[in-house]
Design a protein around this motif. Structure first.
Motif, short mmCIF file in Angstrom:
data_model
loop_
_atom_site.label_atom_id
_atom_site.label_comp_id
_atom_site.label_asym_id
_atom_site.label_seq_id
_atom_site.Cartn_x
_atom_site.Cartn_y
_atom_site.Cartn_z
N UNK A 143 -1.27 5.93 -10.56
CA UNK A 143 -2.35 5.07 -11.03
C UNK A 143 -1.78 3.99 -11.95
N UNK A 144 -0.83 4.40 -12.80
CA UNK A 144 -0.19 3.48 -13.73
C UNK A 144 0.64 2.44 -12.99
N UNK A 145 1.44 2.90 -12.04
CA UNK A 145 2.32 2.00 -11.30
C UNK A 145 1.50 1.00 -10.49
N UNK A 146 0.44 1.47 -9.85
CA UNK A 146 -0.36 0.56 -9.02
C UNK A 146 -1.08 -0.46 -9.89
N UNK A 147 -1.46 -0.07 -11.10
CA UNK A 147 -2.11 -1.01 -12.01
C UNK A 147 -1.10 -2.02 -12.54
N UNK A 154 -6.75 2.69 -8.38
CA UNK A 154 -6.84 3.72 -7.35
C UNK A 154 -8.30 4.07 -7.05
N UNK A 155 -9.23 3.69 -7.91
CA UNK A 155 -10.63 4.01 -7.64
C UNK A 155 -11.56 3.13 -8.44
N UNK B 35 -5.26 -8.49 6.83
CA UNK B 35 -5.63 -8.06 5.49
C UNK B 35 -4.86 -8.94 4.50
N UNK B 36 -5.60 -9.48 3.54
CA UNK B 36 -4.96 -10.38 2.58
C UNK B 36 -4.58 -9.62 1.31
N UNK B 37 -3.44 -9.97 0.77
CA UNK B 37 -3.01 -9.40 -0.50
C UNK B 37 -2.39 -10.50 -1.33
N UNK B 38 -1.84 -10.09 -2.48
CA UNK B 38 -1.19 -11.08 -3.33
C UNK B 38 0.32 -10.93 -3.24
N UNK B 39 1.01 -12.04 -3.27
CA UNK B 39 2.47 -12.00 -3.16
C UNK B 39 3.05 -11.09 -4.23
N UNK B 40 3.96 -10.25 -3.85
CA UNK B 40 4.58 -9.33 -4.80
C UNK B 40 4.01 -7.94 -4.73
N UNK B 41 2.84 -7.79 -4.10
CA UNK B 41 2.27 -6.44 -4.01
C UNK B 41 3.02 -5.61 -2.98
N UNK B 42 3.02 -4.30 -3.20
CA UNK B 42 3.54 -3.42 -2.17
C UNK B 42 2.50 -3.31 -1.05
N UNK B 43 2.92 -2.76 0.08
CA UNK B 43 1.96 -2.56 1.17
C UNK B 43 0.84 -1.64 0.70
N UNK B 47 -3.13 -2.48 0.72
CA UNK B 47 -4.10 -1.62 1.39
C UNK B 47 -5.18 -1.16 0.41
N UNK B 48 -4.78 -0.71 -0.76
CA UNK B 48 -5.76 -0.28 -1.76
C UNK B 48 -6.65 -1.44 -2.18
N UNK B 49 -6.02 -2.61 -2.36
CA UNK B 49 -6.77 -3.79 -2.77
C UNK B 49 -7.84 -4.16 -1.75
N UNK B 50 -7.60 -3.78 -0.48
CA UNK B 50 -8.58 -4.11 0.57
C UNK B 50 -9.61 -2.99 0.73
N UNK B 51 -9.54 -1.99 -0.15
CA UNK B 51 -10.54 -0.93 -0.12
C UNK B 51 -10.14 0.27 0.72
N UNK B 52 -8.94 0.24 1.29
CA UNK B 52 -8.50 1.40 2.08
C UNK B 52 -7.90 2.44 1.14
N UNK B 53 -8.22 3.71 1.35
CA UNK B 53 -7.61 4.74 0.50
C UNK B 53 -6.75 5.71 1.31
N UNK B 54 -6.91 5.70 2.65
CA UNK B 54 -6.13 6.64 3.47
C UNK B 54 -5.66 5.91 4.72
#
Ligand SMILES: Cc1cc2nc3c(=O)[nH]c(=O)nc-3n(C[C@H](O)[C@H](O)[C@H](O)COP(=O)(O)OP(=O)(O)OC[C@H]3O[C@@H](n4cnc5c(N)ncnc54)[C@H](O)[C@@H]3O)c2cc1C
Ligand code: FES
Lengths: 485, 104
Positions: A143-147, A154-155, B35-43, B47-54
Motif C-alpha cells: 500500500x505504501x509503495x503503490x502510494x 489499493x482501495x 488503459x491510460x496511466x501516468x508515465x513512471x507508473x508500474x504496470x 492497472x490499479x489506477x484504472x480500477x482493476x484489482x485482480x
C-alpha cells in the motif's frame, strides 16, 4: 584501489557507497529497482505527493555522491560467490541480469570486487488470515509503495492492520492518495507498548517528531487508531467487501465475542518485516535466529563471519531507515579499509548504537505473539502460491520440514516461501507441541527455532537463485552457478 | 560491463525505452483494451489506477497485487508476449500489450 561492491541501493546501500567512495574505494552499486532509493525513497516529483517522503535532502546528497560510482539499476543479482585466494587473489563475484524487470533479453553483468556490502533490506511479514487471498488484500508495504511510487491507492475504503509504527505512515499515505482509512488496528496491547516504550521513552526521542506528525495526520484525516485489535477474517466473494476485527489478548489470541464487521474494499496487512537473507546465506555468512526471526551476524564494524563480506540495514535487524543509514556508513568505511577506530566512523557508530536500542524496543512492543494462529481455520490458505491450507501442514507436522514441504508443496511455489515461511514454521511448531502434549505455557511458539532444531535449519532461506532469472539468461552469463538447494 | 559512472537510472523511464507518451501519460493495451496511466507508473500502478484489482487466475480465485515489491509473484502478467512479468516491478511503457495469466 579497493574495489567495493554494494548489493542493494536502499538507505543502507547508498550510505555504504557514499562512505566507501569517501574512503577512496572504487565502488559498484547494484539494485534490481528501476532507480536507487530502496524501499524508503520512492517519491517521483510530479507523479507522487511530496508529503509522503521524508529525508529528501539526504537522498539528494547520497545521489550526488553516487556520481563517483558505477551504478547498475534494474540489475537483478541472481548469484554471489566467494573466490578463494589462489586464482587471481580472493574476490567476491556477483552476477546480474540487467534490464526491465523480468524482461526476456536482459544483459548479463558480472561484477568482481575485493569486498561486498550486503544491503538487501527486508520485505513485509503479513500473517495469514482467513480470506487473505482475496483481491484487495495487500501488505502494508505494498500500500505504501503503490502510494509513494505510483500515486495510487489499493482501495477506496482501506483498513490497515498488523503491528508496529510502520502502520502510521501507511495510513497517512493512503489518505493522501485519496483512500478513506477506516481504521488502523495495532495488535499490541497497552501493556506491551508500555513495556516496550515507557521504561526508556527518551529512546523514542529521535523518532518522536516523526511519530507526532503521523499522529497529527491520523487526527486530521479522522482515522481511528485501535490497539490490542486485529483483522481476524477478510470477507468477500470475488474481492474484499469487508473485514472482521476483534480484540486481541496479550498473546494476540482473538477475544471471543468482540468481533465486529467493518465495511471496506481493501485491507493492508503488516505484522513486521522479514530480512532478505538469500545473498548472505549463499555466501555462507552466519545467520542467527530466535523467535523474532533470523538476521545476519555482524561485528562492530558490520563485518559478517566471511571476512570480505559486510552487511548493513534491515538484513542485520529491523531498525528503520536511520539505523540502515548509520550501519551502511560503517560498513562502507570498513569495506574500503578504514580502521574501526578511524574518527570518520565515530558519528555513525553513535547513531547505530542508539538505533539498535530503538530496534529492541520496537521488538518488545510490537513483536509477533504466538496466539495469532488462533484466528486461522483449518482450511485457511497459508501458502498463497500453491494454495496449501493449514490442515495439510498440520497433518504432516511430525515429518521433517523438508519432507512436509515436498508432500504439501507449501513454500515451493514461485515466491520460494518468502511469503509463508515464518507462518508455516509457526504452525508446524504449534502442531508439534500439541501432539507431544507439552504445554509450552508462556513460551512463544511463533516461529523459527522450535521448528528448526538448534536454530540451524535454514530450509526456507536457502534459495538456489537470489532473484528470478530466465533459463536463457543463466546460459548467457559466464560459469553459471545455479547452485542446488 | 554496462552501467556508466553516475548513470543512476540505466533502466528507468527516462525516455530511453520511449516509455512516456504525450504529457506524461502512457497508454497500454490490457487484454486488447486501451488503459491510460501516468508515465513512471508500474504496470500494477496503471492497472490499479484504472480500477482493476485482480488480473491473474489462481487455484482459488483471482489475484492482483499483494507484496508490491516483487517478492510474492501474485501479480504476474504477460507483457508483449513475454510471460511471468511482475506487474509491480515493471514500469509501463507506452504501447505495452498486457495479458492475464492463469496458474494453478
Ligand atoms: C514495501 C516496503 C515499503 C516500505 N516503506 C517505508 C517507508 O515508506 N518509510 C519507512 O520509514 N520505512 C519503510 N519501509 C521499511 C524499510 O525497510 C526501511 O525503512 C529501509 O528502507 C531499510 O533500508 P535498507 O537499506 O536496509 O533496505 P531497502 O530499502 O529495503 O533496500 C534494499 C534494496 O536491495 C535490493 N535488492 C535486494 N535483493 C536484491 C537482489 N538479489 N538483486 C538486486 N537488488 C536487490 C532491493 O531492490 C532494495 O532496493 C518499507 C519496507 C517495505 C518492505
Ligand atoms: S505483488 Fe508481489 S510480486 Fe508483484
Amino acid at each position: 584501489m579497493t574495489r567495493v561492491a554494494v548489493l542493494g541501493a536502499g538507505p543502507a546501500g547508498l550510505a555504504a557507497a557514499e562512505a566507501a567512495l569517501a574512503a577512496g574505494a572504487q565502488v559498484t552499486v547494484l539494485d534490481e529497482g528501476a532507480r536507487p532509493g530502496g524501499q524508503f525513497w520512492r517519491h517521483r516529483p510530479g507523479l507522487t505527493d511530496p508529503r509522503m517522503q521524508h529525508g529528501v535532502r539526504r537522498f539528494e546528497q547520497l545521489q550526488s555522491a553516487l556520481a563517483g560510482a558505477v551504478v547498475h539499476s534494474g540489475a537483478a543479482v541472481w548469484s554471489v560467490e566467494l573466490r578463494e585466494p589462489g586464482e587471481r587473489g580472493g574476490a567476491v563475484v556477483l552476477r546480474a541480469a540487467v534490464g526491465p524487470a523480468d524482461g526476456a533479453r536482459r544483459e548479463a553483468v558480472v561484477v568482481e570486487a575485493d569486498a561486498l556490502v550486503i544491503a538487501t533490506g527486508a520485505h513485509d511479514l503479513a500473517l495469514p488470515i482467513p480470506g487473505w487471498t482475496l483481491p484487495g488484500v495487500t501488505t502494508a508495504g505494498a500500500a505504501q509503495a503503490l502510494a509513494k511510487r505510483d500515486g495510487v491507492s489499493v482501495g477506496r475504503r482501506t483498513l490497515v492492520a498488523g503491528a508496529g509504527p510502520f502502520l502510521l505512515p501507511v495510513a497517512q499515505s493512503l489518505a493522501l492518495v485519496g483512500s478513506t482509512v477506516v481504521g488502523v488496528h495495532e495488535a499490541s496491547r497497552i501493556g506491551a507498548l508500555a513495556g516496550g516504550w515507557l521504561p526508556k521513552p527518551w529512546q523514542l526521542l529521535g523518532k518522536s517528531a516523526e511519530l507526532a506528525q503521523y499522529a497529527g495526520a491520523l487526527a486530521r484525516h479522522r482515522i481511528p487508531y485501535r490497539i490490542g485489535s486485529g483483522v481476524v477474517r477478510v470477507l468477500g466473494d470475488e474481492r474484499v467487501e469487508g473485514a472482521v476485527v476483534a480484540q486481541l489478548d496479550a498473546d494476540w489470541r482473538p477475544r471471543p465475542g468482540t468481533e465486529r464487521v467493518i465495511e471496506c474494499d481493501a485491507v493492508a496487512l503488516g505484522h513486521g518485516f522479514t530480512p532478505r537473507l538469500e545473498a548472505a546465506v549463499m555466501l555462507g555468512c552466519e545467520v542467527t535466529g530466535d523467535r523474532r526471526g533470523r538476521f545476519v551476524v555482524v561485528d562492530d564494524g558490520q563485518r559478517t563471519t566471511q571476512p570480505r563480506v559486510f552487511a548493513a540495514g534491515e538484513v542485520t535487524g529491523i531498525g528503520g531507515a536511520d539505523a540502515a543509514l548509520a550501519e551502511g556508513a560503517i560498513a562502507g568505511y570498513r569495506a574500503a579499509g578504514l580502521a574501526q577506530d578511524d574518527e570518520r566512523l565515530h558519528a555513525a557508530l553513535r547513531v547505530r548504537d542508539r538505533m539498535r536500542r530503538f530496534a529492541r524496543r520496537l521488538e518488545t512492543a510490537h513483536g509477533i505473539r504466538p496466539g495469532w494462529t488462533a484466528w486461522l481455520d483449518d482450511d485457511t490458505i497459508i501458502c498463497r502460491c500453491e494454495a496449501v491450507a493449514k490442515r495439510a501442514i498440520v497433518e504432516r507436522a511430525e515429518v521433517p520440514l523438508r519432507a512436509m514441504r515436498l508432500a504439501t508443496r507449501a513454500g515451493l511455489g514461485p515466491c520460494q516461501a518468502r511469503t509463508c515461511g515464518r507462518a508455516v514454521e509457526a504452525i508446524v511448531a504449534e502442531a508439534r507441541v500439541s501432539a507431544t502434549g507439552v504445554t509450552a505455557a508462556g513460551q512463544a511458539v511463533d516461529g523459527s527455532d522450535s521448528a528448526a532444531p538448534g536454530g540451524g535449519d535454514l530450509g526456507f532461506e536457502r534459495r538456489p537463485l537470489l532473484a528470478p532469472v530466465r533459463l536463457g539468461e543463466l546460459g548467457g552469463a559466464d560459469r553459471p552457478t545455479c547452485g542446488e538447494n | 560491463m554496462s552501467g556508466a559512472r553516475g548513470a543512476t537510472a540505466a533502466h528507468g523511464s527516462s525516455g530511453a525505452h520511449g516509455s512516456s507518451g504525450a504529457h506524461g501519460s502512457v497508454e497500454i493495451l490490457v487484454e486488447g483494451e486501451t488503459v491510460a496511466g501516468r508515465a513512471g507508473q508500474t504496470i500494477a500502478g496503471v492497472l490499479l489506477g484504472s480500477g482493476r484489482v485482480a488480473w491473474r487466475g489462481a487455484q482459488q480465485g483471482e489475484r492482483g497485487v499483494f507484496c508490491g515489491i516483487g517478492v510474492c509473484h501474485d501479480c504476474l502478467v504477460t507483457v508483449n508476449g513475454v510471460e511471468g512479468v511482475r506487474a509491480c516491478q515493471r514500469e509501463a511503457v507506452h504501447g505495452d500489450r498486457v495479458e492475464r495469466e492463469v496458474r494453478g
